[in-house]
Each structure stands twice: as structure tokens, then as C-alpha cells.
Scaffold this active site. Structure first.
Site, short mmCIF file in Angstrom:
data_model
loop_
_atom_site.label_atom_id
_atom_site.label_comp_id
_atom_site.label_asym_id
_atom_site.label_seq_id
_atom_site.Cartn_x
_atom_site.Cartn_y
_atom_site.Cartn_z
N TRP A 247 38.04 40.37 36.13
CA TRP A 247 38.06 41.57 36.97
C TRP A 247 38.63 42.73 36.17
O TRP A 247 39.62 42.60 35.46
CB TRP A 247 38.92 41.28 38.20
N ASP A 328 44.52 33.97 41.01
CA ASP A 328 44.14 35.17 41.76
C ASP A 328 43.12 34.71 42.80
O ASP A 328 41.99 34.33 42.47
CB ASP A 328 43.52 36.21 40.82
N LYS A 364 38.50 41.13 51.42
CA LYS A 364 37.14 40.62 51.57
C LYS A 364 36.98 39.74 52.81
O LYS A 364 36.08 39.95 53.61
CB LYS A 364 36.74 39.83 50.32
#
Length: 519
Positions: A247, A328, A364
């Protein structure tokens, strides 16, 4: 700006001869020979009016004799009439002043830097590579344009989606009349309880033994940043190793926290899959005691996850090298549609008795993008260690942001704390995950049906979650945007959450053209 003296009370621009407006009585004089900036405050009674031409965009003049001016008195004279021709009142009584001897029909040349900022040395930062995609997309008027850059869920009509269960939780908050008082530094207690239980499982021994230190963070980014600060302070010199690619914000976070990092191999461009052997080799080669940053599920940007067997091997190597796993978890429940399945990697490591860190985000899976709700969890070997770690996380958070926002925390706590709302949330997660799986399948079908070159596009189906790594290079990605109006990141990542079934064939045409015709 060159100017000439028209009469004792008026100045004109020698370029256009327009009248000049009176300049603000405060400016800065730059002396180039001594590299000095002198602040000058003028009064309206000065004998010489310094003015600004309305038709000129710059007020920069050149100083003909900096050293002479530097030694002269520039103090304003408050009792002299405006436009007085006694220049000695301004420039001092020294008649030999070289500046005043200048023979140029009254032309005055000076260096004036108006409103020089103390921040002149700060350069313009480059645009964010992901957020900049949305800005370019909004400026495009093409009817088939697609924004596949930002990882945010969209409906089949490509509109933002607020979960129904979130609306119900917010209505419940209004009915209760809950206040907006500050939260404690560690966040909302009810949220911290349910987020740890969602991650590890409510009946997990680590929860019962109080071995998890949980602090509410500012979504995934803030939680990662808080963990990075903990590493920098209490593990000085320790390195974080991150996947290549990863990311885009991971490197920024560790750079700003002054935590050294390096990369381990992850993506294999030849197979558009996982370079598992390279990954294991690099984890083994990392300095003992390194933090290994792992994507718990739905790897961003590739969408490529290890298999359960591969996760077990990764855990073996990390234990062998005395590394510390750092997960993560940004897509729990959103990748597969199952909260438990998407947390299986974290729970595998916890079941082995390993100490680890986990950053969570609810952007999300609950669509709470703007609420900035997440958490940092540190699983310790004892309850005593967890208590001490939590105290230091709070200590680090206090000067960063003092305490976290309450709204998103209450939404999560209300949903998970209610059996009815929790079940409704799981149904909506399955719906969102199902829509992404559906467009993934249709994109694969369109690619395979249209491309007659024999290329194998099956990697599309092997990936999981919101993103797909297309394997397109920078030039090919540029072609996607410039020719086809498909906006994406330069590394070839596309967000399938921004794709509708109706545009799958169009996207397939764009990918095929870019892959075969642009090198």
C-alpha cells in the site's frame, strides 16, 4: 519596477506612463552585497512616494548601491509634507551618497521584496498518486470514464454506498441523545472491546487472559502510525520489512516515524502471482527481531494472498528468526464476505503464542471512510505486559491527537453489540463482497472471450478483495487513461469496487489494447 519622477508629488510608470497607486507603507529592503533583508516601515509623510503600477504584476526593483543604503538612516520622518523634495530626510545628510548621485532623470532603482514569507524555502509537494487520480477523473467529461484508482466501494450504478445498518446505528444514537464529550485517550471502551473480539474471536483465550492492548486509532493509517511510534521509541534501530509492492502509504508512515524499513519479495510479474520462495528467503535474511508487515487478507495492491499452508510456513520462519509479526487488517469481512475467514491469518499466529501487532480499519467493511475509525492491537505474552504497552500507546497518542473521534466508534459498538444489527451487517458485507466477485468474474470472461492471443487471464480470478493487479506497466497504464479514460494508479492496480457489470467489456477492451499495443 523602473519609474521616473514626474513632479514632487506624483510618480508615473516609465513603461506605460499610467498613474501609480500609493504602496502599502511596509516592505522589505534586500541588500545583495551583505545578503541582508531589512524590514522598512514607511509613514505617509515621507518625502518620496513609493507606488505600485496597476498594470505591472511584479514590484521587484534592482538596488544600484546596496552598501550605501545599508549605512544610511531609513527611519521615517513624521512631520514632513508628502512629496517633499528634501531627499536627505529619507536617505540621510551624507551628500556624497552614491545612490543620490545617480544621473537618470530622477529614475530611482531599488530592490523591494514585498511580503517576503518565512516559508519561502518550502517547496511544493508532489500530488498524492492515488487522490490525484480522482481529481483528474472529475475533470474528464467522457461518458465511459471509469475511476478505478481509489479503494472505495460503489454500487452497480457507481455511486457511494452508506450501509443500511450504519443508518440504523446512527438513528439509535440520535434516539439515545448521546453527547459529544471527549473520549479517553484510548478511545471508546465499548468499541475497543468489540474490535478485539472481532479480530481474535470473542472466545479466544488471549481475550479472556487480557493479553491484548487495544487503543482506538484514526482508522488504519493512524493506527499504523501509532504503532510505528511505539517501535521507534521502544525498539530503537529495529527494522520493519514490507512487501514489494505494498500500500502506497506504508513507506510514508515509517519514514515520518523515522523507522527504518526494507522490502521483501512478494509479487512475481512473470506469473502475476505470489513470489512465495522469494518472500520466505527475504524474511529469513532480515535482521533477527525485525517487524514483518503482513497484509492480513486481500493484499493491497495485488489482491494476492498466501494459502493457509503458506501462512503456516510464514509463521514458522518468523518464529525461527525471532521476528515480530505486524498485521495490517483493512478488509476483514470485505474480502471473502466472512469476518472469521478474513481473520484466520492473525488467529493462526495468535494460536502459536506469538506476540504481534495488528492495525485495523472500518473504512471498507462498514463504509466509514470519513469517520476515521480503527484500532491498534498489541498481543502480549502476559496481561501485565499488555497493561504497560497500552499505557505507552496512550502516552504516544496524547501529543499526536489527544483523543479519537466518537461517532464512528459508537457506530461500530452499536452494530456489533446488537445481535440483529450484527447479523444485518454480515449480510451487507456478503452483498458487497459478492458484487466485487461478480464483476471480477465478468471481467475475466470478457478478457478471455475477446483476447484471441492465447494469454492466460486466470490470475484475475485467483486474486481476492477490492483490487486486481493487472500486470500493466506505467506506459500501458497511461494508455488506459489517455486513450480509454480509465483512471488507475501507475503500478497497474485497479479497484474492482469502482467497476460495474455494464462496463466490464469496455474495460476488457482497454486492457487488451494497452497490453498488446503499448510496450
Amino acid at each position: 519596477m523602473p519609474a521616473r519622477l514626474h513632479n514632487p508629488n506624483s510618480l508615473q510608470c516609465i513603461h506605460c506612463f499610467c498613474p501609480l497607486d500609493f504602496i502599502a507603507p511596509s516592505f522589505t529592503l534586500f541588500l545583495p552585497k551583505s545578503n541582508t533583508v531589512i524590514p522598512i516601515h514607511l509613514s505617509l509623510s515621507l518625502s518620496l512616494s513609493l507606488s505600485l503600477c496597476l498594470k505591472m504584476t511584479s514590484t521587484m526593483l534592482s538596488l544600484s548601491s546596496a552598501s550605501a543604503i545599508a549605512s544610511s538612516s531609513l527611519a521615517p520622518q513624521h512631520n514632513r509634507p508628502l512629496g517633499s523634495s528634501d531627499h536627505a530626510a529619507v536617505w540621510g545628510k551624507n551628500k556624497s551618497n552614491s545612490f543620490m548621485k545617480t544621473k537618470s532623470r530622477g529614475r530611482i532603482t531599488m530592490a523591494i521584496a514585498v511580503n517576503v514569507s518565512r516559508f519561502e524555502g518550502i517547496t511544493m509537494a508532489p500530488p498524492d498518486p492515488i487522490l490525484g487520480v480522482s481529481e483528474a477523473f472529475r475533470a474528464d467529461t467522457h461518458e465511459m470514464k471509469l475511476n478505478l484508482g481509489v479503494g472505495a466501494y460503489r454500487t452497480e450504478e457507481l455511486q457511494p454506498y452508506v450501509l443500511n445498518v450504519v443508518k440504523k446505528a446512527e438513528n439509535l444514537m440520535l434516539e439515545r441523545g448521546e453527547n459529544k464529550e471527549y473520549l479517553p485517550i484510548e478511545g471508546l471502551a465499548a468499541f475497543n472491546k468489540v474490535t478485539a473480539e472481532l479480530l481474535f474471536g470473542a472466545d479466544n483465550p488471549v481475550i479472556e487472559q487480557k493479553r491484548v492492548a487495544t487503543v482506538q486509532g484514526l482508522s488504519g493509517t493512524g493506527s499504523l502510525r501509532l504503532a510505528a511510534a511505539l517501535i521507534e521509541r521502544y525498539f530503537p534501530g529495529a527494522k520493519v520489512i514490507i512487501s514489494s509492492p505494498t500500500w502506497g502509504n506504508h513507506k510514508n508512515i515509517f519514514n515520518d516515524a523515522r523507522v527504518p524499513w526494507s522490502e521483501y519479495r512478494y509479487y512475481d510479474p512473470k506469473t502475476v502471482g505470489l513470489d512465495f520462495d522469494g518472500m520466505i528467503s527475504d524474511i529469513k535474511a532480515a535482521p533477527e527481531g525485525s517487524f514483518v508487515l503482513l497484509h492480513g487478507c486481500a493484499h493491497n495492491p495485488t489482491g494476492i494472498d498466501p494459502t493457509p499452508e503458506q501462512w503456516a510456513t510464514i509463521a514458522d520462519v518468523i518464529e525461527e528468526k525471532n521476528h515480530i509479526p505486524f498485521f495490517d487488517v483493512a478488509y476483514q469481512g470485505f474480502a471473502s464476505g466472512s469476518l472469521d475467514e478474513d481473520a484466520s491469518s492473525v488467529r493462526l499466529f495468535a494460536a502459536r503464542g506469538m506476540e504481534l501487532l495488528v492495525a485495523q480499519s472500518y473504512s471498507k467493511n462498514l463504509g466509514l471512510y470519513a469517520e476515521r475509525i480503527g484500532a491498534i492491537n498489541v498481543l502480549c505474552s502476559s496481561a501485565d505486559a499488555a497493561t504497560r504497552v497500552k499505557s505507552q500507546l496512550k502516552r504516544l497518542a496524547r501529543p499526536m491527537y489527544s483523543n479519537p473521534p466518537v461517532h464512528g466508534a459508537r457506530v461500530v459498538a452499536n452494530i456489533v453489540g446488537s445481535t440483529a444489527l450484527f447479523n444485518e451487517w454480515k449480510e451487507e458485507m456478503e452483498m458487497m463482497a459478492g458484487r466485487i466477485k461478480s464483476v471480477r468474474q465478468k471481467l475475466f470472461d470478457s478478457l478471455s472471450g475477446t483476447d484471441k492471443s492465447g494469454k492466460d487471464w486466470s490470475f484475475i480470478l485467483k486474486q481476492i478483495g477490492m483490487f486486481s493487479f493487472t500486470g500493466l506497466n506505467t506506459a500501458q497504464s497511461d494508455n488506459m487513461t489517455n486513450k480509454w479514460h480509465v483512471y488507475m494508479t501507475k503500478d497497474g492496480r485497479i479497484s474492482l469496487a469502482g467497476l460495474s457489470s455494464a462496463k466490464c467489456e469496455y474495460l476488457a477492451d482497454a486492457i487488451i489494447d494497452s497490453f498488446h499495443n503499448v510496450k
